[in-house]
Design an enzyme around this catalytic site. Structure first.
Site, PDB file in Angstrom:
ATOM      1  N   GLY A 297      36.575  40.030 -91.727  1.00  0.00           N
ATOM      2  CA  GLY A 297      36.402  40.112 -93.173  1.00  0.00           C
ATOM      3  C   GLY A 297      35.772  38.887 -93.813  1.00  0.00           C
ATOM      4  O   GLY A 297      34.721  38.396 -93.380  1.00  0.00           O
TER       5      GLY A 297
ATOM      6  N   SER B 254      43.995  35.705-105.104  1.00  0.00           N
ATOM      7  CA  SER B 254      43.560  37.095-105.317  1.00  0.00           C
ATOM      8  C   SER B 254      43.668  37.415-106.804  1.00  0.00           C
ATOM      9  O   SER B 254      44.506  36.844-107.511  1.00  0.00           O
ATOM     10  CB  SER B 254      44.471  38.043-104.533  1.00  0.00           C
TER      11      SER B 254
ATOM     12  N   TYR C  58      52.680  40.700-102.839  1.00  0.00           N
ATOM     13  CA  TYR C  58      51.364  40.112-102.539  1.00  0.00           C
ATOM     14  C   TYR C  58      50.901  39.238-103.710  1.00  0.00           C
ATOM     15  O   TYR C  58      50.489  38.084-103.516  1.00  0.00           O
ATOM     16  CB  TYR C  58      50.373  41.246-102.280  1.00  0.00           C
TER      17      TYR C  58
ATOM     18  N   THR D  69      40.674  29.705 -91.161  1.00  0.00           N
ATOM     19  CA  THR D  69      41.777  30.536 -90.671  1.00  0.00           C
ATOM     20  C   THR D  69      41.457  31.990 -91.041  1.00  0.00           C
ATOM     21  O   THR D  69      40.846  32.250 -92.082  1.00  0.00           O
ATOM     22  CB  THR D  69      43.138  30.119 -91.264  1.00  0.00           C
ATOM     23  N   GLY D  70      41.850  32.907 -90.176  1.00  0.00           N
ATOM     24  CA  GLY D  70      41.444  34.294 -90.413  1.00  0.00           C
ATOM     25  C   GLY D  70      39.941  34.463 -90.224  1.00  0.00           C
ATOM     26  O   GLY D  70      39.337  35.368 -90.800  1.00  0.00           O
TER      27      GLY D  70
ATOM     28  N   GLY E 179      36.832  35.753 -93.951  1.00  0.00           N
ATOM     29  CA  GLY E 179      36.819  34.564 -93.098  1.00  0.00           C
ATOM     30  C   GLY E 179      35.666  34.599 -92.108  1.00  0.00           C
ATOM     31  O   GLY E 179      34.960  33.604 -91.914  1.00  0.00           O
TER      32      GLY E 179
HETATM   33  N1  LIG Z   1      39.646  42.215 -99.053  1.00  0.00           N
HETATM   34  C1  LIG Z   1      40.085  42.101-100.279  1.00  0.00           C
HETATM   35  O1  LIG Z   1      39.895  43.021-101.106  1.00  0.00           O
HETATM   36  C2  LIG Z   1      40.825  40.866-100.729  1.00  0.00           C
HETATM   37  C3  LIG Z   1      41.081  40.734-102.103  1.00  0.00           C
HETATM   38  C4  LIG Z   1      41.756  39.606-102.553  1.00  0.00           C
HETATM   39  C5  LIG Z   1      42.159  38.635-101.650  1.00  0.00           C
HETATM   40  N2  LIG Z   1      41.901  38.791-100.328  1.00  0.00           N
HETATM   41  C6  LIG Z   1      42.369  37.753 -99.426  1.00  0.00           C
HETATM   42  O2  LIG Z   1      41.289  37.286 -98.644  1.00  0.00           O
HETATM   43  C7  LIG Z   1      41.786  36.829 -97.372  1.00  0.00           C
HETATM   44  C8  LIG Z   1      40.997  37.487 -96.266  1.00  0.00           C
HETATM   45  O3  LIG Z   1      41.182  38.890 -96.367  1.00  0.00           O
HETATM   46  P1  LIG Z   1      40.203  39.926 -95.665  1.00  0.00           P
HETATM   47  O4  LIG Z   1      39.962  40.992 -96.636  1.00  0.00           O
HETATM   48  O5  LIG Z   1      39.081  39.226 -95.040  1.00  0.00           O
HETATM   49  O6  LIG Z   1      41.219  40.520 -94.589  1.00  0.00           O
HETATM   50  P2  LIG Z   1      41.047  40.909 -93.041  1.00  0.00           P
HETATM   51  O7  LIG Z   1      39.684  41.444 -92.772  1.00  0.00           O
HETATM   52  O8  LIG Z   1      42.240  41.733 -92.733  1.00  0.00           O
HETATM   53  O9  LIG Z   1      41.160  39.491 -92.310  1.00  0.00           O
HETATM   54  C9  LIG Z   1      42.370  38.792 -92.292  1.00  0.00           C
HETATM   55  C10 LIG Z   1      42.255  37.689 -91.263  1.00  0.00           C
HETATM   56  O10 LIG Z   1      43.449  36.895 -91.310  1.00  0.00           O
HETATM   57  C11 LIG Z   1      43.986  36.807 -89.992  1.00  0.00           C
HETATM   58  N3  LIG Z   1      45.428  36.682 -90.086  1.00  0.00           N
HETATM   59  C12 LIG Z   1      46.320  37.505 -90.676  1.00  0.00           C
HETATM   60  N4  LIG Z   1      47.557  37.052 -90.516  1.00  0.00           N
HETATM   61  C13 LIG Z   1      47.461  35.896 -89.798  1.00  0.00           C
HETATM   62  C14 LIG Z   1      48.401  34.976 -89.292  1.00  0.00           C
HETATM   63  N5  LIG Z   1      49.704  35.139 -89.468  1.00  0.00           N
HETATM   64  N6  LIG Z   1      47.935  33.922 -88.602  1.00  0.00           N
HETATM   65  C15 LIG Z   1      46.602  33.742 -88.388  1.00  0.00           C
HETATM   66  N7  LIG Z   1      45.678  34.583 -88.835  1.00  0.00           N
HETATM   67  C16 LIG Z   1      46.103  35.652 -89.525  1.00  0.00           C
HETATM   68  C17 LIG Z   1      43.547  38.102 -89.306  1.00  0.00           C
HETATM   69  O11 LIG Z   1      43.558  37.988 -87.897  1.00  0.00           O
HETATM   70  P3  LIG Z   1      44.814  38.541 -87.033  1.00  0.00           P
HETATM   71  O12 LIG Z   1      45.270  39.815 -87.672  1.00  0.00           O
HETATM   72  O13 LIG Z   1      44.259  38.715 -85.668  1.00  0.00           O
HETATM   73  O14 LIG Z   1      45.841  37.474 -87.093  1.00  0.00           O
HETATM   74  C18 LIG Z   1      42.127  38.204 -89.836  1.00  0.00           C
HETATM   75  O15 LIG Z   1      41.269  37.363 -89.118  1.00  0.00           O
HETATM   76  C19 LIG Z   1      43.283  37.144 -97.357  1.00  0.00           C
HETATM   77  O16 LIG Z   1      44.008  35.984 -97.703  1.00  0.00           O
HETATM   78  C20 LIG Z   1      43.412  38.200 -98.434  1.00  0.00           C
HETATM   79  O17 LIG Z   1      44.696  38.240 -98.998  1.00  0.00           O
HETATM   80  C21 LIG Z   1      41.233  39.886 -99.842  1.00  0.00           C
END
Ligand SMILES: NC(=O)c1ccc[n+]([C@@H]2O[C@H](COP(=O)([O-])OP(=O)(O)OC[C@H]3O[C@@H](n4cnc5c(N)ncnc54)[C@H](OP(=O)(O)O)[C@@H]3O)[C@@H](O)[C@H]2O)c1
Length: 246
Positions: free
Chosen positions: A17, A136, A149, A12-13, A19
């Site tokens: 990033g 996280s 968050y 999912t996602g 995912g």
């Molecule tokens: N980057 C960081 O620093 C960081 C740190 C700690 C934890 N995380 C966690 O890691 C995970 C991935 O984050 P990322 O950094 O890769 O973020 P990202 O690049 O913004 O990717 C987020 C992904 O989730 C999808 N998404 C968001 N809301 C959704 C929904 N309601 N239904 C289905 N898909 C959804 C987005 O697609 P759409 O918007 O098109 O739906 C996108 O594919 C998240 O859970 C985030 O909280 C990230």
């Protein structure tokens, strides 16, 4: 023989990033990867980058959309071997700024979305499957404006412990990954025009002296997804450049 040859994965996602980086690695190792997300154009671009992938657009916080995802996975007829729940959102709000609507939105996607993603996969998960949830460092750090968050990610971590227990009888392993700051589109989404400045400032404060790359997260998820981690159950693997470790 690649380590995920003949396996089916859901990310999912998977359109962005962490995912997307993980979906690319799983596919390169032989898995057929189903990805979901709300933006169809991003999903199409991701499928082109991943190769051996199917996009099923949807919102993980909506039960009907998650049902549709698993209908497509079920049509493949091979069950599900790897489930990586990466979809999530973040925004900054202090206690006095947080609205009821935003509180519900972040819990709907990060917590209820993770619950629906795993519960609705249960009929498809094969014996020996691996489920990886995304928490996280914010679940434990108490940084200003990260309250909603962090609370949502603490809930994900708690689910991971219970589900690891409940699904162990089926030979299904559940683990949690806790990223620190990773250079993905989430950074500009959270910090806007200050994203680059924040990356430099946050990175400088870490033992690693930099923020992480999505591929470094993907390596850890691939480890948890594979038999290399066969004795790892209910763990919380930090991939955080040392952020929460010192
Ligand atoms: N980057 C960081 O620093 C960081 C740190 C700690 C934890 N995380 C966690 O890691 C995970 C991935 O984050 P990322 O950094 O890769 O973020 P990202 O690049 O913004 O990717 C987020 C992904 O989730 C999808 N998404 C968001 N809301 C959704 C929904 N309601 N239904 C289905 N898909 C959804 C987005 O697609 P759409 O918007 O098109 O739906 C996108 O594919 C998240 O859970 C985030 O909280 C990230």
């Amino acid at each position: 023989m690649r380590q995920f040859d003949g396996k089916t994965a859901v990310v999912t996602g998977g359109s962005s990033g962490i995912g997307l980086a993980t979906a690319e690695r799983l596919a390169a190792e032989g898995a057929h990867v189903f990805i979901t997300g709300r933006r169809e154009l991003e999903l199409e671009k991701a499928v082109a980058a991943i190769g051996n992938a199917t996009a099923v657009p949807g919102d993980v916080s909506l039960a009907a959309d998650v049902d549709r995802l698993y209908e497509r996975v079920g049509e493949r007829g091979q069950g599900l071997d790897v489930l990586f729940a990466s979809a999530g959102i973040n925004f900054l709000a202090t206690l006095d700024e947080l609205t009821e609507e935003d509180h519900d939105r972040i819990f709907d996607i990060n917590v209820k979305g993770t619950f629906l993603t795993v519960q609705k996969a249960l009929p498809l998960l094969n014996d020996g499957a691996s489920v990886i949830l995304t928490a996280s460092t914010a679940a434990e750090s108490g940084d200003e404006s990260f309250g909603a968050y962090g609370a949502s990610k603490a809930a994900v971590r708690a689910y991971g412990r219970t589900w690891a227990n409940e699904l162990s009888g089926r030979g299904i392993r559940v683990n949690v990954i806790s990223p620190g700051p990773i250079d993905t589109p989430l950074f500009p989404a959270v910090f806007g025009g200050r994203a680059d400045e924040m990356k430099t400032a946050i990175g400088a404060g870490l033992p690693a002296k930099r923020v992480g790359d999505p591929d470094e997260l993907a390596s850890a998820v691939v480890f948890l997804a594979s038999s290399q981690s066969s004795f790892v159950y209910g763990a919380n693997l930090y991939v955080d450049g040392g952020m929460n470790q010192i």
